[in-house]
Design a protein around this motif. Structure first.
Motif, PDB file in Angstrom:
ATOM      1  N   GLY A 193      16.329  20.020 135.121  1.00 45.26           N
ATOM      2  CA  GLY A 193      17.453  20.597 134.414  1.00 45.26           C
ATOM      3  C   GLY A 193      18.569  19.629 134.097  1.00 45.26           C
ATOM      4  N   THR A 194      18.687  18.534 134.853  1.00 42.89           N
ATOM      5  CA  THR A 194      19.826  17.630 134.667  1.00 42.89           C
ATOM      6  C   THR A 194      19.392  16.185 134.431  1.00 42.89           C
ATOM      7  OG1 THR A 194      21.139  19.042 136.134  1.00 42.89           O
ATOM      8  CG2 THR A 194      22.000  16.854 135.656  1.00 42.89           C
ATOM      9  N   VAL A 195      18.638  15.629 135.361  1.00 44.86           N
ATOM     10  CA  VAL A 195      18.366  14.193 135.315  1.00 44.86           C
ATOM     11  C   VAL A 195      17.437  13.830 134.158  1.00 44.86           C
ATOM     12  CG1 VAL A 195      17.423  12.239 136.590  1.00 44.86           C
ATOM     13  CG2 VAL A 195      18.790  13.969 137.773  1.00 44.86           C
ATOM     14  N   ARG A 196      16.370  14.588 133.929  1.00 47.49           N
ATOM     15  CA  ARG A 196      15.439  14.229 132.846  1.00 47.49           C
ATOM     16  C   ARG A 196      16.099  14.266 131.469  1.00 47.49           C
ATOM     17  NH1 ARG A 196      10.325  13.372 134.361  1.00 47.49           N
ATOM     18  NH2 ARG A 196       9.653  14.155 136.418  1.00 47.49           N
ATOM     19  N   PRO A 197      16.920  15.287 131.129  1.00 48.95           N
ATOM     20  CA  PRO A 197      17.629  15.205 129.848  1.00 48.95           C
ATOM     21  C   PRO A 197      18.550  13.995 129.747  1.00 48.95           C
ATOM     22  CG  PRO A 197      17.653  17.459 130.672  1.00 48.95           C
ATOM     23  CD  PRO A 197      17.098  16.612 131.767  1.00 48.95           C
ATOM     24  N   ILE A 198      19.179  13.623 130.865  1.00 43.39           N
ATOM     25  CA  ILE A 198      20.059  12.452 130.821  1.00 43.39           C
ATOM     26  C   ILE A 198      19.244  11.175 130.641  1.00 43.39           C
ATOM     27  CG2 ILE A 198      21.677  11.070 132.197  1.00 43.39           C
ATOM     28  CD1 ILE A 198      22.680  13.648 133.448  1.00 43.39           C
ATOM     29  N   MET A 199      18.066  11.129 131.271  1.00 42.60           N
ATOM     30  CA  MET A 199      17.229   9.934 131.152  1.00 42.60           C
ATOM     31  C   MET A 199      16.685   9.732 129.737  1.00 42.60           C
ATOM     32  SD  MET A 199      15.127   9.946 134.786  1.00 42.60           S
ATOM     33  CE  MET A 199      14.108   8.581 134.232  1.00 42.60           C
ATOM     34  N   GLU A 200      16.648  10.787 128.937  1.00 43.78           N
ATOM     35  CA  GLU A 200      16.254  10.600 127.544  1.00 43.78           C
ATOM     36  C   GLU A 200      17.282   9.780 126.780  1.00 43.78           C
ATOM     37  OE1 GLU A 200      15.652  14.451 125.946  1.00 43.78           O
ATOM     38  OE2 GLU A 200      13.888  14.912 127.192  1.00 43.78           O
ATOM     39  N   VAL A 201      18.505   9.817 127.229  1.00 45.15           N
ATOM     40  CA  VAL A 201      19.569   9.019 126.591  1.00 45.15           C
ATOM     41  C   VAL A 201      19.816   7.742 127.381  1.00 45.15           C
ATOM     42  CG1 VAL A 201      21.974   9.031 125.807  1.00 45.15           C
ATOM     43  CG2 VAL A 201      20.603  11.138 125.705  1.00 45.15           C
ATOM     44  N   TYR A 202      19.823   7.869 128.716  1.00 45.71           N
ATOM     45  CA  TYR A 202      20.042   6.720 129.600  1.00 45.71           C
ATOM     46  C   TYR A 202      18.804   6.560 130.480  1.00 45.71           C
ATOM     47  CZ  TYR A 202      24.930   7.570 128.313  1.00 45.71           C
ATOM     48  OH  TYR A 202      26.094   7.773 127.614  1.00 45.71           O
ATOM     49  N   PRO A 203      17.823   5.754 130.067  1.00 46.41           N
ATOM     50  CA  PRO A 203      16.561   5.651 130.810  1.00 46.41           C
ATOM     51  C   PRO A 203      16.736   5.197 132.259  1.00 46.41           C
ATOM     52  CG  PRO A 203      16.346   4.685 128.633  1.00 46.41           C
ATOM     53  CD  PRO A 203      17.806   4.960 128.828  1.00 46.41           C
ATOM     54  N   LEU A 204      17.781   4.446 132.561  1.00 40.53           N
ATOM     55  CA  LEU A 204      17.993   3.947 133.920  1.00 40.53           C
ATOM     56  C   LEU A 204      18.902   4.847 134.761  1.00 40.53           C
ATOM     57  CD1 LEU A 204      18.428   0.119 133.195  1.00 40.53           C
ATOM     58  CD2 LEU A 204      16.369   1.343 133.926  1.00 40.53           C
ATOM     59  N   ALA A 205      19.115   6.083 134.301  1.00 34.98           N
ATOM     60  CA  ALA A 205      19.991   6.988 135.047  1.00 34.98           C
ATOM     61  C   ALA A 205      19.432   7.323 136.420  1.00 34.98           C
ATOM     62  CB  ALA A 205      20.209   8.273 134.248  1.00 34.98           C
ATOM     63  N   TRP A 206      18.115   7.191 136.593  1.00 38.00           N
ATOM     64  CA  TRP A 206      17.515   7.493 137.897  1.00 38.00           C
ATOM     65  C   TRP A 206      18.022   6.567 138.988  1.00 38.00           C
ATOM     66  CZ3 TRP A 206      14.693   3.728 140.346  1.00 38.00           C
ATOM     67  CH2 TRP A 206      14.269   2.652 139.562  1.00 38.00           C
ATOM     68  N   LEU A 207      18.467   5.363 138.593  1.00 42.80           N
ATOM     69  CA  LEU A 207      19.018   4.434 139.577  1.00 42.80           C
ATOM     70  C   LEU A 207      20.294   4.979 140.220  1.00 42.80           C
ATOM     71  CD1 LEU A 207      18.540   1.056 137.666  1.00 42.80           C
ATOM     72  CD2 LEU A 207      17.264   1.880 139.660  1.00 42.80           C
ATOM     73  N   PHE A 208      20.969   5.898 139.562  1.00 41.35           N
ATOM     74  CA  PHE A 208      22.163   6.526 140.128  1.00 41.35           C
ATOM     75  C   PHE A 208      21.819   7.814 140.868  1.00 41.35           C
ATOM     76  CE2 PHE A 208      25.426   9.828 139.684  1.00 41.35           C
ATOM     77  CZ  PHE A 208      26.488   9.235 140.342  1.00 41.35           C
TER      78      PHE A 208
END
Length: 271
Positions: A193-208
């Protein structure tokens, strides 16, 4: 004559206190609390109230009168000293809430009538120990709460700066980021619901987000659980005063056994 009257009054109050603390009265009160809990739940349903309200409302009033009678008898047995017991004070407050009128500025407080169900805690020694253990764990949780607040604040500031521009509904402000991060801490759709949509714009968001979830959820919440479990174990262990009393009783028993053996030895030595 006056002394005899005082003695008879004290004996009567003692017998009344023993009766009120007896198992029969405790079981009766527990049954009334359970019935009252069921009635309060049924009264929240308009169809049931329209059909059975003529029976449920008087039953609720009768059970409430029984609670007042019980507390009155307890006051008769122990006097004003009854209020020194926190659980008895809680019972008085919970029952007194029912006196709030159905109309007026305080009518909204009548919703607190359901707190009468919590009398099960005060009347059950095992439940009381659980509540006391939870209260005892609060000081130990203070440092954990402070540390978690720092983690929340730092993570919220970082998330607002990193993702607030493209995802303002989640991280557009500090308060929105705090709420979103709290929701993620509960693992409520944090990935899909949150991280995967953000990773479509910021692929390295998982590091946070992955380190945040590991720290906030798997580490900090487990610390809370550890403090509570430790408090529960301490609540079931005897207190230092009880241990000292048990040690004194054991020492007295040992001395009595030694005296008995000495007396028996002296009797055997007599001609």
């Amino acid at each position: 004559m006056k002394q005899t009257s005082l003695d008879s009054t004290s004996a009567w109050r003692l017998r009344l206190a023993q009766t009120m603390d007896g198992r029969a009265v405790q079981r009766l009160v527990t049954g009334l609390i359970l019935i009252n809990a069921a009635i309060l739940g049924l009264l929240t349903s308009p169809p049931i109230v329209s059909q059975w309200g003529w029976l449920l409302v008087p039953l609720d009033a009768i059970i409430l009168a029984c609670f007042f009678a019980e507390l009155s008898l307890r006051f008769a047995a122990r006097g004003i000293a009854l209020l020194r017991d926190p659980w008895a004070l809680f019972d008085c407050i919970v029952v007194a809430i029912a006196l709030i009128p159905a109309s007026g500025p305080f009518a909204v407080l009548r919703a607190l009538r359901v707190l009468r169900v919590l009398r099960l805690v005060s009347i059950n020694p095992s439940m009381r120990k659980v509540v006391q253990a939870l209260l005892a764990s609060l000081p130990g949780m203070g440092n954990i709460i402070m540390l978690m607040s720092l983690i929340f604040y730092v993570a919220a500031v970082m998330a607002t700066q990193l993702f607030g521009e493209r995802f303002p509904e989640w991280f557009g402000s500090l308060t929105a980021s705090l709420y979103s991060l709290f929701q993620m801490m509960t693992l409520d759709s944090w990935s899909s619901g949150t991280v995967r949509p953000i990773m479509e714009v910021y692929p390295l968001a998982w590091l946070f987000f992955i380190p945040y979830v590991l720290i906030a959820t798997f580490m900090m919440l487990n610390l809370f659980i550890a403090v509570i479990v430790n408090a529960m174990q301490s609540a079931h262990e005897p207190s230092p005063e009880e241990q000292a009393a048990a040690a004194r009783e054991q020492a007295i028993l040992d001395e009595l056994r030694a005296l008995r053996s000495e007396v028996a030895e002296l009797r055997r030595q007599q001609p």
